[in-house]
Design a protein around this motif. Sequence first.
Motif, PDB file in Angstrom:
ATOM      1  N   ILE A 264       0.840  -1.199   0.000  1.00  0.00           N
ATOM      2  CA  ILE A 264       0.000   0.000   0.000  1.00  0.00           C
ATOM      3  C   ILE A 264       0.881   1.257   0.000  1.00  0.00           C
ATOM      4  O   ILE A 264       1.873   1.345   0.716  1.00  0.00           O
ATOM      5  CB  ILE A 264      -0.950   0.000   1.219  1.00  0.00           C
ATOM      6  N   ASN A 265       0.479   2.240  -0.822  1.00  0.00           N
ATOM      7  CA  ASN A 265       1.163   3.528  -0.998  1.00  0.00           C
ATOM      8  C   ASN A 265       2.433   3.448  -1.842  1.00  0.00           C
ATOM      9  O   ASN A 265       3.098   4.460  -2.064  1.00  0.00           O
ATOM     10  CB  ASN A 265       1.475   4.195   0.352  1.00  0.00           C
ATOM     11  N   CYS A 266       2.778   2.246  -2.320  1.00  0.00           N
ATOM     12  CA  CYS A 266       3.846   2.146  -3.310  1.00  0.00           C
ATOM     13  C   CYS A 266       3.290   2.585  -4.666  1.00  0.00           C
ATOM     14  O   CYS A 266       2.069   2.607  -4.869  1.00  0.00           O
ATOM     15  CB  CYS A 266       4.355   0.702  -3.416  1.00  0.00           C
ATOM     16  N   TYR A 267       4.179   2.921  -5.589  1.00  0.00           N
ATOM     17  CA  TYR A 267       3.742   3.285  -6.934  1.00  0.00           C
ATOM     18  C   TYR A 267       3.873   2.088  -7.871  1.00  0.00           C
ATOM     19  O   TYR A 267       4.711   1.200  -7.657  1.00  0.00           O
ATOM     20  CB  TYR A 267       4.545   4.465  -7.459  1.00  0.00           C
ATOM     21  N   LYS A 279      -0.664   5.126  -7.785  1.00  0.00           N
ATOM     22  CA  LYS A 279      -0.366   4.912  -6.376  1.00  0.00           C
ATOM     23  C   LYS A 279      -1.292   3.820  -5.852  1.00  0.00           C
ATOM     24  O   LYS A 279      -2.514   3.926  -5.970  1.00  0.00           O
ATOM     25  CB  LYS A 279      -0.564   6.196  -5.567  1.00  0.00           C
ATOM     26  N   LYS A 281      -3.587   1.965  -3.624  1.00  0.00           N
ATOM     27  CA  LYS A 281      -4.439   2.378  -2.506  1.00  0.00           C
ATOM     28  C   LYS A 281      -5.033   1.200  -1.744  1.00  0.00           C
ATOM     29  O   LYS A 281      -5.280   1.285  -0.540  1.00  0.00           O
ATOM     30  CB  LYS A 281      -5.578   3.270  -3.025  1.00  0.00           C
TER      31      LYS A 281
END
Length: 366
Positions: A264-267, A279, A281
């Motif tokens: 989560i929150n990685c691209y 991104k 989510k």
Amino acid sequence: MAKKRTDNTDIIELKEGFTRNQSNVSSAITHARTKMTALELKTFYQVSTLIQMNDTEFKEYEISVSEFSKALNISDTNREQVIKLCKRLLRQVFEIEQENGDYIGYTIFSRMHYKSKEQKIAIKFNQDFSPFLLELKRFTKIQQVKYIKSFDSKYAIRFYALLKDYRKMAQRDFKIEALNKMLELPKSYDSYTRFYQKVLKPAIDEINAKSDLYVSEPEIIAKQGKKITEFRLHFYNKSEQMSKDFTTDLIKRFKKWKTFNVFINCYYLTNENDTKPHKIKDIEIDGNYFTLKGGDEYNDSYVIFGTPNRDDFIKKVANGIYYAVNYFYEKEKQEQLPTLAWQDKQDKLREFKNIYESWIKQSIKF
């Protein structure tokens, strides 16, 4: 990590050894004088990974002798070697000269407790050393300490840190006199030829062979008569290696904690030619179906892709994150280019100054 209390002091037990990879230290330490050996420098950077960005005070850490030794690639059966290392580290200092000419030497650790019966080592930084590790505004960021630990030469470690301190640039200038002082080199190394052969060339070769940086051969930029006084190193990040490091660490955390939350929150990028990162989510699991969801400023949640195969899902997520990280590293390289224009301007000013000083000297003669 687990906490226990001894003599009213919290001790953090590192039951799984050193688990963090990133070291952030003050730039003042990167440029400080020290007589530390390669092994002592490796130990310092390894232990510094325990400090987190929001820490406001030093904690005491306890680690098994076997985990401590394994991290530094030394024998845990050689008790005397480990104790000797602890003793040397307690005596080592970083020496920092102030702009007003004052000298300050800082010891690094306040305590190294080798617990023979328990086969553990308790470590605590010296409180006076806190300005160089805690609540840093500007710092040298070593994303993977494993590279420092792979170097045999202490000079490779020092140059690697000096270049990482300029991580948003593409080159750095060095004065030989200042380097000789910083690295505690013998007087004979004032000669550029000897300095290059014994210090600089081996360091560059080792950094290129073992790390995520590539460093060019030095460019001579200043002389006094025939004596070389200053040189420039051009360098860049090996984006693919850094992206692989990031993704590998991510998968390790996923396997260890067994949760998709690590993503989560990685691209994420669909492929290596894509230029619009998503991104991550959310990751939804509906029975045996896995869905990766993204978000941006226009849409809080949308489907990136889905698959009924868990292993295929993990592989695609990891690949997409790899592409995204590589994209950002490559973009960072492009952002370094304006610094080259700035450097060109500095070079022209330097050239003008040299011409002017030469003209003044000629005028005085007449």
